[in-house]
Write a protein that holds these residues in place. Structure first.
Motif, PDB file in Angstrom:
ATOM      1  N   GLY A 175       0.813  -1.209   0.000  1.00 41.35           N
ATOM      2  CA  GLY A 175       0.000   0.000   0.000  1.00 41.35           C
ATOM      3  C   GLY A 175       0.840   1.249   0.000  1.00 41.35           C
ATOM      4  O   GLY A 175       2.047   1.218   0.261  1.00 41.35           O
ATOM      5  N   PRO A 176       0.223   2.397  -0.274  1.00 39.13           N
ATOM      6  CA  PRO A 176       0.960   3.654  -0.410  1.00 39.13           C
ATOM      7  C   PRO A 176       1.070   4.444   0.889  1.00 39.13           C
ATOM      8  O   PRO A 176       0.233   4.346   1.780  1.00 39.13           O
ATOM      9  N   VAL A 177       2.140   5.238   0.964  1.00 39.58           N
ATOM     10  CA  VAL A 177       2.274   6.275   1.981  1.00 39.58           C
ATOM     11  C   VAL A 177       1.775   7.580   1.371  1.00 39.58           C
ATOM     12  O   VAL A 177       2.081   7.884   0.211  1.00 39.58           O
ATOM     13  N   VAL A 178       1.000   8.340   2.117  1.00 38.31           N
ATOM     14  CA  VAL A 178       0.473   9.616   1.622  1.00 38.31           C
ATOM     15  C   VAL A 178       1.245  10.748   2.281  1.00 38.31           C
ATOM     16  O   VAL A 178       1.397  10.766   3.512  1.00 38.31           O
ATOM     17  N   ALA A 179       1.749  11.681   1.482  1.00 35.64           N
ATOM     18  CA  ALA A 179       2.530  12.806   1.996  1.00 35.64           C
ATOM     19  C   ALA A 179       1.954  14.106   1.442  1.00 35.64           C
ATOM     20  O   ALA A 179       1.910  14.306   0.222  1.00 35.64           O
ATOM     21  N   VAL A 180       1.502  14.974   2.334  1.00 35.07           N
ATOM     22  CA  VAL A 180       0.918  16.253   1.955  1.00 35.07           C
ATOM     23  C   VAL A 180       1.747  17.372   2.595  1.00 35.07           C
ATOM     24  O   VAL A 180       1.978  17.353   3.811  1.00 35.07           O
ATOM     25  N   ALA A 181       2.188  18.321   1.788  1.00 31.79           N
ATOM     26  CA  ALA A 181       2.969  19.453   2.285  1.00 31.79           C
ATOM     27  C   ALA A 181       2.233  20.746   1.988  1.00 31.79           C
ATOM     28  O   ALA A 181       1.657  20.910   0.903  1.00 31.79           O
ATOM     29  N   CYS A 182       2.233  21.656   2.946  1.00 37.62           N
ATOM     30  CA  CYS A 182       1.693  23.002   2.768  1.00 37.62           C
ATOM     31  C   CYS A 182       2.859  23.979   2.863  1.00 37.62           C
ATOM     32  O   CYS A 182       3.624  23.934   3.836  1.00 37.62           O
ATOM     33  N   THR A 183       2.992  24.841   1.891  1.00 37.56           N
ATOM     34  CA  THR A 183       4.167  25.692   1.816  1.00 37.56           C
ATOM     35  C   THR A 183       3.809  27.059   1.260  1.00 37.56           C
ATOM     36  O   THR A 183       2.830  27.185   0.507  1.00 37.56           O
ATOM     37  N   PRO A 184       4.577  28.115   1.611  1.00 30.04           N
ATOM     38  CA  PRO A 184       4.303  29.437   1.052  1.00 30.04           C
ATOM     39  C   PRO A 184       4.437  29.436  -0.464  1.00 30.04           C
ATOM     40  O   PRO A 184       5.279  28.732  -1.035  1.00 30.04           O
ATOM     41  N   LYS A 185       3.611  30.218  -1.097  1.00 30.88           N
ATOM     42  CA  LYS A 185       3.673  30.340  -2.550  1.00 30.88           C
ATOM     43  C   LYS A 185       4.783  31.317  -2.916  1.00 30.88           C
ATOM     44  O   LYS A 185       4.807  32.455  -2.440  1.00 30.88           O
ATOM     45  N   THR A 186       5.730  30.859  -3.725  1.00 31.87           N
ATOM     46  CA  THR A 186       6.863  31.698  -4.097  1.00 31.87           C
ATOM     47  C   THR A 186       7.102  31.598  -5.588  1.00 31.87           C
ATOM     48  O   THR A 186       6.869  30.549  -6.207  1.00 31.87           O
ATOM     49  N   ALA A 187       7.564  32.707  -6.157  1.00 32.00           N
ATOM     50  CA  ALA A 187       7.830  32.738  -7.600  1.00 32.00           C
ATOM     51  C   ALA A 187       9.220  32.222  -7.935  1.00 32.00           C
ATOM     52  O   ALA A 187       9.508  31.861  -9.081  1.00 32.00           O
ATOM     53  N   ASP A 188      10.097  32.179  -6.941  1.00 40.99           N
ATOM     54  CA  ASP A 188      11.478  31.761  -7.156  1.00 40.99           C
ATOM     55  C   ASP A 188      11.583  30.247  -7.013  1.00 40.99           C
ATOM     56  O   ASP A 188      11.686  29.706  -5.915  1.00 40.99           O
ATOM     57  N   GLU A 189      11.567  29.536  -8.135  1.00 42.34           N
ATOM     58  CA  GLU A 189      11.617  28.079  -8.099  1.00 42.34           C
ATOM     59  C   GLU A 189      13.014  27.546  -7.840  1.00 42.34           C
ATOM     60  O   GLU A 189      13.190  26.339  -7.674  1.00 42.34           O
TER      61      GLU A 189
END
Length: 470
Positions: free
Chosen positions: A331-345
């Protein structure tokens, strides 16, 4: 929406719990008076779509199924879980189905239906052959920190006998040891994360157990936070807890059970109700505080370090299985990240699915060493030293002295709701009694600092650090 509610939210799908000092016969009369006139047949007759009406009838016949929800509520909206368990471990989810029963209903929603909403589900990727992950990134300009929610779903293991209760205690000891290790890492001079928690909880709402890692960190240090936390989890899964940790946290469980039993019938009805509903919904055996204390004492008296380390390995298996050379989990591991939106990739705080998954995989390859066992003394001052100090400086009580016009109190006078006194060495003591906190007390020792201490001690203004130590 109306069809959905008439199909799933209906009287024969309601569970009613009552706790408190009530007469069962009187309660039954009130229940019949208030709820008896509501009929499921009326709701069913109002379902206008023929196809849904047929499915609703089939669902009503599916008395039991393969999840906690369906065992408790016949018409509860079913959920299909993708379990993540150690490779080769059988998943017992059909134990409630009688052999002669045939369920003519898509209980796990495997088929598509005309009324289904268009939903874009998370895509499953392979970090390595057989090692599955579902990554997802949420970005928003108002977010100021990086946060991670990494979890695996597992079947709820009902606690119904001594063996299953022992396993739950072993799991709690392992989780307590890991949380302290993570907290120590978070208190270093240069912590990788600002908050971190690893836990496994049975969820009656989800109909499964969820083992999750939650953390927050500075956006530029998200990789460090993932590497540090996953390394600690893998260390526990591979090497387990130390004998010292086993002793300390088993003792803590016993103390907690003893305090809860001492409270007895002082526990509020609201807390009793929440505990009862959660216990029954997860298929566990309900125990009073006294019964729980007796069972805890019996289970801990024979619980071994090997059992705790087996529970630790199972808890961390979805993380340890991502290491090279380890069998992939089913089965799968689920990973969710919340991060600031930035234009500098190109910046260190930018996260995308590819770098996110790569970081998790690389973190699971970092070598880890066993935790060093630390012997923590039960006391820092021996009883003989305490007795010697008491003989040299006999403790005495003095009355309370006030400067705001409040009359001074004698050393033997009790005042309500707060008693103020002073020890012979000058320490001021305030005591408040709360009968609702049976066998439980809180002590705080505060040493004033800053401007207040400068004035009291006659020091130059600004010569002491501002604040207090508690």
């Amino acid at each position: 929406v109306k069809t959905w509610h008439r199909t799933h939210y209906r009287p024969d799908n309601v569970l009613l719990y009552i706790v408190g000092d009530v007469d069962p016969a009187d309660a039954e009369k009130v229940i019949a008076e208030k709820f008896g006139h509501i009929t499921a047949e009326k709701q069913a007759s109002q379902i206008k779509i023929p196809e849904i009406k047929v499915e609703a009838a089939k669902l009503a016949d599916a008395v039991v199924g393969a999840s906690i929800k369906e065992a408790q509520s016949w018409h509860y909206p079913p959920v299909r879980h993708d379990w993540c368990v150690p490779s080769g471990v059988p998943v017992e989810v059909d134990s409630l189905i009688e052999p002669e029963q045939v369920i003519d209903y898509d209980i796990h929603l495997q088929d598509s239906y005309p009324l289904d909403d268009e939903v874009e589900f998370l895509k499953t990727e392979e970090l390595a052959p057989g090692k599955k992950i579902r990554p997802h990134i949420f970005r928003h300009e108002l977010l100021q920190a990086f946060s991670l929610h990494l979890f695996a779903k597992r079947p709820v293991e009902p606690i119904t006998d001594l063996a299953s209760f022992r396993k739950s205690l072993a799991r709690r000891i392992a989780l307590a040891a890991l949380q302290i290790r993570l907290n120590v890492g978070g208190r270093s001079d240069d912590p990788a994360f600002t908050f971190v928690e690893f836990n496994q909880l049975d969820s009656a709402r989800e109909g499964c157990a969820v083992c999750s890692l939650d953390l927050t960190a500075e956006p530029a240090r998200w990789k460090d936070a993932i590497c540090k936390s996953l390394s600690e989890i893998r260390k526990l899964g591979i090497y387990g807890v130390t004998p010292g940790e086993m002793e300390r946290y088993a003792g803590s469980l016993m103390t907690d059970a003893e305090q809860l039993a001492a409270q007895g019938d002082m526990i509020s009805h609201g807390d009793q109700l929440a505990y009862l509903m959660e216990t029954v919904a997860n298929g566990h055996t309900f125990m009073s505080p006294e019964q729980s204390y007796d069972m805890t004492a019996k289970a801990l008296s024979t619980l071994t370090l090997e059992e705790v380390n087996e529970a630790a390995a199972e808890l961390c298996s979805h993380i340890t299985s991502l290491s090279d050379g380890e069998n992939a989990a089913d089965g799968p591991v689920v990973a969710v990240a919340c991060t600031p939106k930035t234009a500098d990739e190109s910046g260190p705080d930018y996260v995308d699915e590819e770098s996110f998954s790569k970081c998790i995989l690389e973190a699971c390859q970092i070598p880890v060493e066993p935790e060093e066992d630390v012997v923590v003394p039960h006391t820092l001052v021996s009883e003989s030293e305490v007795e010697e100090a008491k003989s040299a400086n006999p403790p005495t009580w003095e009355g309370g002295q006030f400067t705001d016009g409040t009359p001074n109190t004698s050393p033997d006078q009790l005042t309500r709701p707060f008693t103020l006194r002073r020890l012979g060495n000058g320490i001021r003591v305030g005591v408040a009694q709360n009968r609702a906190e049976s066998q439980r007390g809180h002590l705080r020792l505060v040493a004033p600092g800053g401007r207040d201490a400068e004035r009291r001690l006659g020091f130059k203004e600004g010569s002491m650090a501002v604040g207090a130590r508690a």
